[in-house]
Design a protein around this motif. Structure first.
Motif, PDB file in Angstrom:
ATOM      1  N   ALA A 240     -85.756  19.423  40.973  1.00  7.33           N
ATOM      2  CA  ALA A 240     -85.790  18.836  39.634  1.00  7.33           C
ATOM      3  C   ALA A 240     -87.039  19.288  38.878  1.00  7.33           C
ATOM      4  CB  ALA A 240     -85.745  17.313  39.730  1.00  7.33           C
ATOM      5  N   PHE A 241     -88.184  19.317  39.579  1.00  2.29           N
ATOM      6  CA  PHE A 241     -89.420  19.755  38.917  1.00  2.29           C
ATOM      7  C   PHE A 241     -89.269  21.171  38.386  1.00  2.29           C
ATOM      8  CE2 PHE A 241     -91.853  16.852  42.002  1.00  2.29           C
ATOM      9  CZ  PHE A 241     -91.748  15.798  41.110  1.00  2.29           C
ATOM     10  N   GLU A 242     -88.698  22.035  39.227  1.00  3.79           N
ATOM     11  CA  GLU A 242     -88.543  23.428  38.794  1.00  3.79           C
ATOM     12  C   GLU A 242     -87.577  23.516  37.622  1.00  3.79           C
ATOM     13  OE1 GLU A 242     -90.526  25.975  39.620  1.00  3.79           O
ATOM     14  OE2 GLU A 242     -91.559  24.341  40.682  1.00  3.79           O
ATOM     15  N   ALA A 243     -86.487  22.720  37.677  1.00  2.00           N
ATOM     16  CA  ALA A 243     -85.508  22.740  36.587  1.00  2.00           C
ATOM     17  C   ALA A 243     -86.148  22.253  35.285  1.00  2.00           C
ATOM     18  CB  ALA A 243     -84.305  21.883  36.956  1.00  2.00           C
ATOM     19  N   LEU A 244     -87.056  21.275  35.417  1.00  2.00           N
ATOM     20  CA  LEU A 244     -87.713  20.727  34.224  1.00  2.00           C
ATOM     21  C   LEU A 244     -88.663  21.730  33.581  1.00  2.00           C
ATOM     22  CD1 LEU A 244     -88.480  17.112  35.475  1.00  2.00           C
ATOM     23  CD2 LEU A 244     -86.982  17.696  33.569  1.00  2.00           C
ATOM     24  N   LEU A 265     -96.187  18.731  35.417  1.00  7.19           N
ATOM     25  CA  LEU A 265     -95.336  19.577  36.264  1.00  7.19           C
ATOM     26  C   LEU A 265     -96.173  20.553  37.093  1.00  7.19           C
ATOM     27  CD1 LEU A 265     -92.349  20.195  33.823  1.00  7.19           C
ATOM     28  CD2 LEU A 265     -92.393  18.712  35.832  1.00  7.19           C
ATOM     29  N   ASP A 266     -97.284  21.032  36.520  1.00  8.58           N
ATOM     30  CA  ASP A 266     -98.199  21.883  37.295  1.00  8.58           C
ATOM     31  C   ASP A 266     -98.760  21.089  38.475  1.00  8.58           C
ATOM     32  OD1 ASP A 266     -97.832  24.026  35.664  1.00  8.58           O
ATOM     33  OD2 ASP A 266     -99.708  23.794  34.540  1.00  8.58           O
ATOM     34  N   GLY A 267     -99.124  19.846  38.190  1.00  8.69           N
ATOM     35  CA  GLY A 267     -99.660  18.981  39.245  1.00  8.69           C
ATOM     36  C   GLY A 267     -98.632  18.748  40.334  1.00  8.69           C
ATOM     37  N   ALA A 268     -97.386  18.524  39.918  1.00 10.57           N
ATOM     38  CA  ALA A 268     -96.315  18.294  40.889  1.00 10.57           C
ATOM     39  C   ALA A 268     -96.114  19.537  41.749  1.00 10.57           C
ATOM     40  CB  ALA A 268     -95.023  17.936  40.169  1.00 10.57           C
ATOM     41  N   ARG A 269     -96.173  20.696  41.087  1.00  9.78           N
ATOM     42  CA  ARG A 269     -95.995  21.947  41.829  1.00  9.78           C
ATOM     43  C   ARG A 269     -97.118  22.128  42.847  1.00  9.78           C
ATOM     44  NH1 ARG A 269     -95.231  27.518  38.553  1.00  9.78           N
ATOM     45  NH2 ARG A 269     -92.986  27.194  38.646  1.00  9.78           N
ATOM     46  N   LEU A 270     -98.348  21.778  42.430  1.00 10.27           N
ATOM     47  CA  LEU A 270     -99.502  21.874  43.332  1.00 10.27           C
ATOM     48  C   LEU A 270     -99.311  20.954  44.542  1.00 10.27           C
ATOM     49  CD1 LEU A 270    -102.483  22.908  43.784  1.00 10.27           C
ATOM     50  CD2 LEU A 270    -103.207  20.804  42.656  1.00 10.27           C
ATOM     51  N   ALA A 271     -98.873  19.704  44.249  1.00 15.46           N
ATOM     52  CA  ALA A 271     -98.670  18.745  45.342  1.00 15.46           C
ATOM     53  C   ALA A 271     -97.619  19.257  46.320  1.00 15.46           C
ATOM     54  CB  ALA A 271     -98.256  17.388  44.774  1.00 15.46           C
ATOM     55  N   VAL A 272     -96.541  19.810  45.765  1.00 15.01           N
ATOM     56  CA  VAL A 272     -95.456  20.326  46.606  1.00 15.01           C
ATOM     57  C   VAL A 272     -95.952  21.502  47.443  1.00 15.01           C
ATOM     58  CG1 VAL A 272     -93.251  21.561  46.555  1.00 15.01           C
ATOM     59  CG2 VAL A 272     -93.571  19.502  45.152  1.00 15.01           C
ATOM     60  N   SER A 273     -96.714  22.424  46.810  1.00 11.00           N
ATOM     61  CA  SER A 273     -97.099  23.616  47.574  1.00 11.00           C
ATOM     62  C   SER A 273     -98.177  23.283  48.604  1.00 11.00           C
ATOM     63  CB  SER A 273     -97.516  24.763  46.652  1.00 11.00           C
ATOM     64  OG  SER A 273     -98.780  24.511  46.125  1.00 11.00           O
TER      65      SER A 273
END
Lengths: 322, 399
Positions: A240-244, A265-273
């Motif tokens: 969902a984050f990537e789609a957003l 969304l950058d923060g979410a991506r950082l948390a995921v990675s």
């Protein structure tokens, strides 16, 4: 794995080692706190006397004489000079060592210069306290050691063997034998490795476990994996984050939730990675090390102190099924 | 300091010593600095790691580096997208080998060298006990620098608990071998010969009586022999230790302190910075490693995060709902436009419906609290799920 981990607190001597900066002192202090919470009395030994261990209980630095830093937890800082004096007093009945000043100084000198003497004085003092506890002469049941880092710990634990190779006869040789017996007994001793789910600490843990098995007869306990990030998002969330992030979607999201959505969304991506790369290191650790793993979550706190020690103790208690 | 600032520093120096407490990424930073210098400044750059845990090899993607320097394969660097102008070389410190070389260099004759190399104490000292890393690392640095093969030497420091130890190592070594106590200790052996009958003077007799009882005379003889032989290297050794110390103070040498922004490493870094300055070493750089990106401080980002976590359903439900809510009834609920019920509501709806974490985050008023979920260890960290590899907790309490 029904390994030795659940009975860890039933032993008498627990070492905690690991790469620098992974949280050895915190985990050692938390283990002591946990043991005290189930009614044991603990002696917590700080090998590199920097005051890190009492700091976990928000208490000032301790000396060679053990002092209570928390109900049920005594703490002491290793001091090889003091250890030598105590040894001489107990074993040789050397009267007042102060009167033979040059002798004391010469022995200190040998202790700093001759290889292995510092290590044997450290291990010797620790094992002596353990034997006192086992034979009911001490006011504690368990000795927990905030030990040397991965680079030094094998030399430290192997000191009795090294000394035995060097010294052919005499009381020291005889004494290294009971030290080795205590260290090698899996009902008494366990060496635990603290790590974090990062590349270098994991690599060092794997290397240390292999080296310990190759060189020493000292039983290994568990690997404590510190600072494990909580899993905040599911795989579906990640998608969902990537789609957003798709431009047309991102624009509309920004209209509704404000200009900062890209940063979110950058923060979410950082948390995921971060979480994902750590999962890879954990996977590597699990595959390479055949020991029970105990997980301690990443704690989002500013400073260490009793509160953090208690949190880590709770996490360890849950992992040990207490 | 900006990367270009670090580059300027490295361009002006011949030796860069990277130090800091354990776990801050010293080894990786040193390797990265060396790679940066080789690729942008050119020339011949050596990165020397003295860490007994042998981490440089893995950090550089290399295995089995010995005491001898190896050139990092340009093809490997090329594969990683780096086209260096210069050459990157790497070496690790083999303590035992370095000590052997040192003995061979300074012993007065071959027989003495042989006796030292064969001494059991010597074996222990060099092979097992890592304190000897401190000195030998600095000695090796001196050796490599004197040979003049490299334009820049980047050196990583041993993982001592006390980062300052290695700075004192040369002075300690000189003091040790020049000390009065050592001469006194070896006196009976010097007077009567190594294996001769011991006629002790009054001063040292009590020591030998006690030492005999504790250690046995054979061990004592080993110690004395070792120190006696080592003393024959005294002049060369002390001279060398002083030269090493001078090199560390030289204007061609700089120190970089590496730290993360966590409390303990930062404290250690501050202490180290003060020590370097007090002792007159050149402090060239502070490297703050593992810093989080700036967008985490973005005020708009914080507002949007609050909006998204507290009003996810409302945002998903239709256009400008959030704005309506902020307007607090100034305007009536706007009817939903068909085209706004596209992918955004669906995605946001799915996220709130399926993610327990997001639901919990939604219940809590502040994002910060949501991040601190595993408080008190009651929330256990969980492993990868579903289509990802085996669960994190496998092997803990299973069969």
């Amino acid at each position: 794995m029904t390994g030795p981990a659940p009975d860890l607190l039933e032993r008498r001597l627990l070492f905690f080692t690991g790469k620098g900066g992974v949280g050895k002192s915190t985990v050692a202090a938390a283990t002591a706190l946990l043991a005290s919470s189930i009614g044991k009395r603990v002696l917590l030994v700080e090998v590199d006397a920097k005051g890190d261990v009492p700091a976990q209980f928000e208490r000032p630095a301790v000396g060679f004489r053990a002092r209570e830093v928390h109900p049920g937890v005594l703490a002491m800082a290793m001091d090889t000079e003091e250890s030598l004096k105590e040894y001489l007093r107990l074993n040789l009945r050397v009267p007042v060592l102060g009167r033979v000043g040059p002798v004391a100084r010469a022995l200190e000198f040998v202790a700093t210069a001759a290889p292995g003497v510092k290590e044997i004085l450290t291990i010797g003092k620790i094992c002596w306290e353990v034997r006192e506890a086992i034979e009911g002469r001490a006011d504690f049941d368990l000795v927990v050691v905030d030990a040397a880092a991965t680079g030094h710990v094998v030399a430290q634990l192997g000191a009795p063997d090294s000394i035995r190779e060097l010294v052919d006869v005499g009381p020291v040789r005889a004494q290294t034998e009971w030290l080795s017996q205590i260290l090698a007994d899996p009902a008494i001793t366990a060496v635990n490795v603290v790590t974090t789910p990062e590349e270098m600490p994991v690599a060092e843990t794997i290397e240390l476990v292999a080296r310990m098995r190759e060189r020493l007869a000292v039983p290994l306990g568990a690997v404590v994996v510190n600072r494990v990030l909580p899993e905040l998002f599911t795989h579906a969330d990640e998608e969902a984050f990537e789609a957003l992030r798709r431009p047309e979607v991102a624009q509309r999201l920004e209209r509704r939730a404000g200009r900062g959505t890209t940063a979110v969304l950058d923060g979410a991506r950082l948390a995921v990675s971060l979480r994902r790369t750590r999962a890879v290191h954990l996977e590597h650790l699990r595959e390479a090390v055949d020991l029970p793993l105990l997980y301690v979550p990443y704690l989002f706190v500013r400073a260490h102190g009793l509160r953090v020690t208690r949190m880590v103790a709770d996490a360890l208690g849950e992992e040990l099924g207490l | 300091m900006t990367p270009s600032g670090l580059e300027q520093l490295l361009a002006a120096k011949e030796i860069a010593v990277f130090c800091g407490s354990g776990g801050v990424g010293k080894t990786s930073v040193a390797a990265a600095a060396a790679l940066g210098a080789a690729s942008r400044l050119g020339g011949k750059v050596l990165v020397l790691t003295i860490d007994p845990a042998r981490r440089l090899a893995s950090a550089l993607g290399l295995d089995g580096l010995g005491n001898r320097a190896h050139r990092v394969d340009p093809k490997l660097l090329g594969a990683a997208g780096v086209e260096p102008r210069g050459e990157l070389w790497a070496a690790m410190l083999d303590t035992k080998q370095s000590w052997d070389e040192l003995v061979a260099r300074h012993a007065p004759d071959e027989e003495t060298a042989y006796r030292i190399l064969e001494n059991r104490l010597y074996h222990n000292l060099t092979a097992r006990f890592v304190q000897s890393h401190d000195y030998i690392a600095m000695e090796r640095l001196y050796e490599i620098h004197s040979a003049g093969e490299y334009d820049l030497i980047v050196i990583d420091t041993p993982p001592t608990r006390n980062a300052i130890d290695f700075l004192e190592a040369p002075a300690r070594m000189a003091e040790f071998f020049g000390g009065r106590l050592l001469r006194w200790l070896t006196l009976p052996y010097r007077v009567t010969g190594r294996r001769g009958s011991r006629v002790l003077n009054a001063a040292s007799r009590p020591f030998y009586q006690i030492a005999d009882r504790i250690l046995g005379s054979k061990f004592l003889e080993d110690i004395a022999e070792f120190f006696l032989n080592f003393q024959s290297m005294y002049d060369g050794f002390v001279g060398r230790a002083r030269a090493v110390e001078a090199l560390l103070h030289d204007r061609r040498t700089t120190f970089a302190v590496v730290t993360t922004l966590e409390a303990a490493p930062l404290h250690e870094a501050e202490r180290f910075r003060d020590e370097l300055v007090t002792r007159g070493f050149h402090l060239g750089a502070l490297v703050l490693n593992k810093t989080l990106p700036d967008y985490l401080l973005d005020a708009d980002g914080k507002a949007a995060a609050t909006e998204l976590t507290e009003h996810a359903a409302a945002i998903a439900a239709g256009p400008d709902v959030a704005r309506d809510r902020r307007a607090r009834g100034r305007r009536a609920h706007r009817p939903r436009a068909a085209d706004d019920r596209g992918v955004v509501p669906e995605l946001l709806g799915r996220r709130t419906a399926r993610s327990g974490a997001a639901r919990r985050a939604g219940e809590r008023p502040r994002r910060r609290r949501a991040r601190a979920q595993p408080r008190g260890g009651r929330e256990r960290p969980r492993g990868p799920r579903g289509d990802r590899p085996a669960p994190l907790r496998r092997g803990v309490r299973g069969p």
